[in-house]
Design a protein around this motif. Structure first.
Motif, PDB file in Angstrom:
ATOM      1  N   UNK A  15      37.410  72.259  28.238  1.00  0.00           N
ATOM      2  CA  UNK A  15      37.391  71.241  27.178  1.00  0.00           C
ATOM      3  C   UNK A  15      37.671  69.870  27.770  1.00  0.00           C
ATOM      4  N   UNK A  16      38.658  69.809  28.670  1.00  0.00           N
ATOM      5  CA  UNK A  16      38.982  68.530  29.300  1.00  0.00           C
ATOM      6  C   UNK A  16      37.769  67.982  30.038  1.00  0.00           C
ATOM      7  N   UNK A  17      37.079  68.876  30.746  1.00  0.00           N
ATOM      8  CA  UNK A  17      35.924  68.423  31.522  1.00  0.00           C
ATOM      9  C   UNK A  17      34.813  67.935  30.592  1.00  0.00           C
ATOM     10  N   UNK A  18      34.628  68.677  29.472  1.00  0.00           N
ATOM     11  CA  UNK A  18      33.607  68.249  28.512  1.00  0.00           C
ATOM     12  C   UNK A  18      33.929  66.869  27.964  1.00  0.00           C
ATOM     13  N   UNK A  19      35.225  66.627  27.760  1.00  0.00           N
ATOM     14  CA  UNK A  19      35.658  65.333  27.254  1.00  0.00           C
ATOM     15  C   UNK A  19      35.284  64.217  28.239  1.00  0.00           C
ATOM     16  N   UNK A  20      35.559  64.472  29.507  1.00  0.00           N
ATOM     17  CA  UNK A  20      35.270  63.454  30.523  1.00  0.00           C
ATOM     18  C   UNK A  20      33.770  63.190  30.598  1.00  0.00           C
ATOM     19  N   UNK A  21      32.977  64.274  30.559  1.00  0.00           N
ATOM     20  CA  UNK A  21      31.524  64.096  30.671  1.00  0.00           C
ATOM     21  C   UNK A  21      30.972  63.413  29.420  1.00  0.00           C
ATOM     22  N   UNK A  22      31.542  63.755  28.244  1.00  0.00           N
ATOM     23  CA  UNK A  22      31.120  63.069  27.019  1.00  0.00           C
ATOM     24  C   UNK A  22      31.400  61.573  27.140  1.00  0.00           C
ATOM     25  N   UNK A  23      32.533  61.244  27.763  1.00  0.00           N
ATOM     26  CA  UNK A  23      32.854  59.836  27.997  1.00  0.00           C
ATOM     27  C   UNK A  23      31.837  59.178  28.904  1.00  0.00           C
ATOM     28  N   UNK A  24      31.421  59.895  29.946  1.00  0.00           N
ATOM     29  CA  UNK A  24      30.392  59.360  30.843  1.00  0.00           C
ATOM     30  C   UNK A  24      29.108  59.072  30.072  1.00  0.00           C
ATOM     31  N   UNK A  25      28.720  60.035  29.227  1.00  0.00           N
ATOM     32  CA  UNK A  25      27.456  59.882  28.503  1.00  0.00           C
ATOM     33  C   UNK A  25      27.551  58.748  27.491  1.00  0.00           C
ATOM     34  N   UNK A  26      28.713  58.603  26.846  1.00  0.00           N
ATOM     35  CA  UNK A  26      28.871  57.517  25.871  1.00  0.00           C
ATOM     36  C   UNK A  26      28.799  56.171  26.574  1.00  0.00           C
ATOM     37  N   UNK A  27      29.256  56.140  27.844  1.00  0.00           N
ATOM     38  CA  UNK A  27      29.266  54.874  28.582  1.00  0.00           C
ATOM     39  C   UNK A  27      28.048  54.719  29.484  1.00  0.00           C
ATOM     40  N   UNK A  28      26.965  55.430  29.155  1.00  0.00           N
ATOM     41  CA  UNK A  28      25.777  55.403  30.017  1.00  0.00           C
ATOM     42  C   UNK A  28      25.194  53.996  30.142  1.00  0.00           C
ATOM     43  N   UNK A  29      25.481  53.124  29.165  1.00  0.00           N
ATOM     44  CA  UNK A  29      24.912  51.773  29.215  1.00  0.00           C
ATOM     45  C   UNK A  29      25.970  50.693  29.345  1.00  0.00           C
ATOM     46  N   UNK A  30      27.206  51.082  29.693  1.00  0.00           N
ATOM     47  CA  UNK A  30      28.267  50.090  29.844  1.00  0.00           C
ATOM     48  C   UNK A  30      28.233  49.511  31.253  1.00  0.00           C
ATOM     49  N   UNK A  31      28.079  48.209  31.387  1.00  0.00           N
ATOM     50  CA  UNK A  31      28.036  47.632  32.737  1.00  0.00           C
ATOM     51  C   UNK A  31      29.356  47.867  33.468  1.00  0.00           C
ATOM     52  N   UNK A  32      29.260  48.261  34.724  1.00  0.00           N
ATOM     53  CA  UNK A  32      30.453  48.411  35.553  1.00  0.00           C
ATOM     54  C   UNK A  32      31.197  49.712  35.374  1.00  0.00           C
ATOM     55  N   UNK A  33      30.732  50.592  34.463  1.00  0.00           N
ATOM     56  CA  UNK A  33      31.444  51.853  34.256  1.00  0.00           C
ATOM     57  C   UNK A  33      31.155  52.805  35.409  1.00  0.00           C
ATOM     58  N   UNK A  34      32.203  53.460  35.925  1.00  0.00           N
ATOM     59  CA  UNK A  34      32.018  54.435  37.006  1.00  0.00           C
ATOM     60  C   UNK A  34      32.198  55.845  36.445  1.00  0.00           C
TER      61      UNK A  34
ATOM     62  N   UNK B  52      46.804  57.930  26.924  1.00  0.00           N
ATOM     63  CA  UNK B  52      46.850  59.352  27.214  1.00  0.00           C
ATOM     64  C   UNK B  52      46.351  60.222  26.082  1.00  0.00           C
ATOM     65  N   UNK B  53      45.687  59.611  25.079  1.00  0.00           N
ATOM     66  CA  UNK B  53      45.188  60.422  23.981  1.00  0.00           C
ATOM     67  C   UNK B  53      43.942  61.196  24.403  1.00  0.00           C
ATOM     68  N   UNK B  54      43.150  60.577  25.256  1.00  0.00           N
ATOM     69  CA  UNK B  54      41.946  61.256  25.705  1.00  0.00           C
ATOM     70  C   UNK B  54      41.827  61.128  27.214  1.00  0.00           C
ATOM     71  N   UNK B  55      41.133  62.090  27.798  1.00  0.00           N
ATOM     72  CA  UNK B  55      40.860  62.019  29.235  1.00  0.00           C
ATOM     73  C   UNK B  55      39.639  61.143  29.472  1.00  0.00           C
ATOM     74  N   UNK B  56      38.578  61.463  28.736  1.00  0.00           N
ATOM     75  CA  UNK B  56      37.370  60.655  28.839  1.00  0.00           C
ATOM     76  C   UNK B  56      37.545  59.410  27.992  1.00  0.00           C
ATOM     77  N   UNK B  57      36.726  58.431  28.255  1.00  0.00           N
ATOM     78  CA  UNK B  57      36.848  57.192  27.504  1.00  0.00           C
ATOM     79  C   UNK B  57      35.583  56.943  26.707  1.00  0.00           C
ATOM     80  N   UNK B  58      35.738  56.459  25.486  1.00  0.00           N
ATOM     81  CA  UNK B  58      34.584  56.129  24.664  1.00  0.00           C
ATOM     82  C   UNK B  58      34.062  54.747  25.007  1.00  0.00           C
ATOM     83  N   UNK B  59      33.154  54.278  24.163  1.00  0.00           N
ATOM     84  CA  UNK B  59      32.580  52.954  24.414  1.00  0.00           C
ATOM     85  C   UNK B  59      32.781  52.121  23.152  1.00  0.00           C
ATOM     86  N   UNK B  60      32.950  50.836  23.318  1.00  0.00           N
ATOM     87  CA  UNK B  60      33.084  49.966  22.157  1.00  0.00           C
ATOM     88  C   UNK B  60      32.209  48.735  22.347  1.00  0.00           C
TER      89      UNK B  60
END
Lengths: 142, 140
Positions: A20-39, B59-67
């Protein structure tokens, strides 16, 4: 023989949490697919799992069992993966022009892969629970 | 429950891409809006994306969203055209056209809709997995 439910589901429980933690991180990557400077980041499952299992064996050193000796101390969360397990991904393509290192197709595949492994873990858990139910029921599994 | 966090993150992604689609639609719709003064002319709008760091730091989430940090107007030069017969022409006979690059906007739109789709797929996969978890231990 004492029935230890923790030992029954312990391993898969940890695995599911890490997935679940890993899915969270990858979901974050996908949400930030168009954010400049995001690693793009990821969790190394093997290392995180090793650490989580070690913590499980000696709970005193686990992040969940932090001793607070000062009111300003941060409380250790119960999550299995911590920010220490997060690593930046080395992109296939070094520069996309805006400093973003998310490779959407690869991340999508990783997300689906993690999801499938998660479902496998859930399936294993299901089997364990069914076995335990069978053992507990008086009529011999009816 | 961190599966909710996955949903939350992909929903921030959808929201941000939605804003981008909105600005793109607005830009394309106004691509041919002429005006009679330099300052009143429509300018191409672009959203600025940023990683939602505060919740990740808390620390609420590991991944980060976008705004969406905000929407900026492009400062590219406007197209000034000499058209004395246009009813919108100023006293010198010039009309002002927006600095919208339609080709760029089309590419932007495709990128935004693809990214939106990806976020929907993430939410959908999470939902399916969640359902499986809820059925844990049911049945024989």
């Amino acid at each position: 023989m004492a029935i230890n439910l923790d030992r029954l589901v312990g391993f898969h429980h940890t695995a599911v949490q890490l997935r679940t933690d890993r899915m969270e991180v990858i979901a974050g990557n996908l949400a930030n697919a168009n954010t400049p400077g995001y690693k793009a980041q990821d969790i190394d499952f093997n290392i995180a799992m090793d650490r989580a299992l070690k913590d499980q064996r000696s709970p005193s050193s686990a992040s969940g069992g932090l001793v607070k000796t000062h009111e300003n101390h941060m409380s250790g969360g119960t999550r299995t993966a911590s920010s220490f397990d997060l690593k930046y991904r080395v992109p296939e393509q070094p520069d996309t022009g805006d400093g973003n290192t998310v490779e959407v197709q690869a991340e999508r595949n990783r997300f689906l892969d993690t999801g499938m492994r998660y479902q496998a873990s859930v399936e294993f858990l299901n089997g364990k629970i069914k076995g335990m139910k069978k053992a507990l029921s008086s009529s011999g599994g009816q | 429950m961190s599966l909710f966090n996955v949903m939350q993150i992909s929903s921030t992604g959808m929201q941000a891409e939605n804003v981008r689609l909105n600005t793109t639609a607005s830009n394309i719709a106004n691509a041919n809006t002429v005006s009679s003064s330099y300052n009143d002319t429509y300018r191409a709008r672009q959203p600025v994306f940023a990683t939602e760091l505060q919740r990740a730091i808390d620390g609420q989430t590991l991944g980060a969203g976008v705004e969406v940090k905000g929407i900026v107007e492009s400062d590219a030069p406007l197209q000034v055209e000499y058209a004395p017969h246009n009813p919108m022409a100023d006293e010198n006979g010039y009309i002002y056209k927006p600095n919208v690059n339609v080709v760029e906007e089309m590419a932007n739109m495709m990128s935004a809709s693809k990214a939106y789709e990806t976020n929907v797929q993430v939410a959908d996969t999470t939902k399916r997995i969640f359902r499986r978890v809820l059925q844990l231990g049911q049945g024989q």
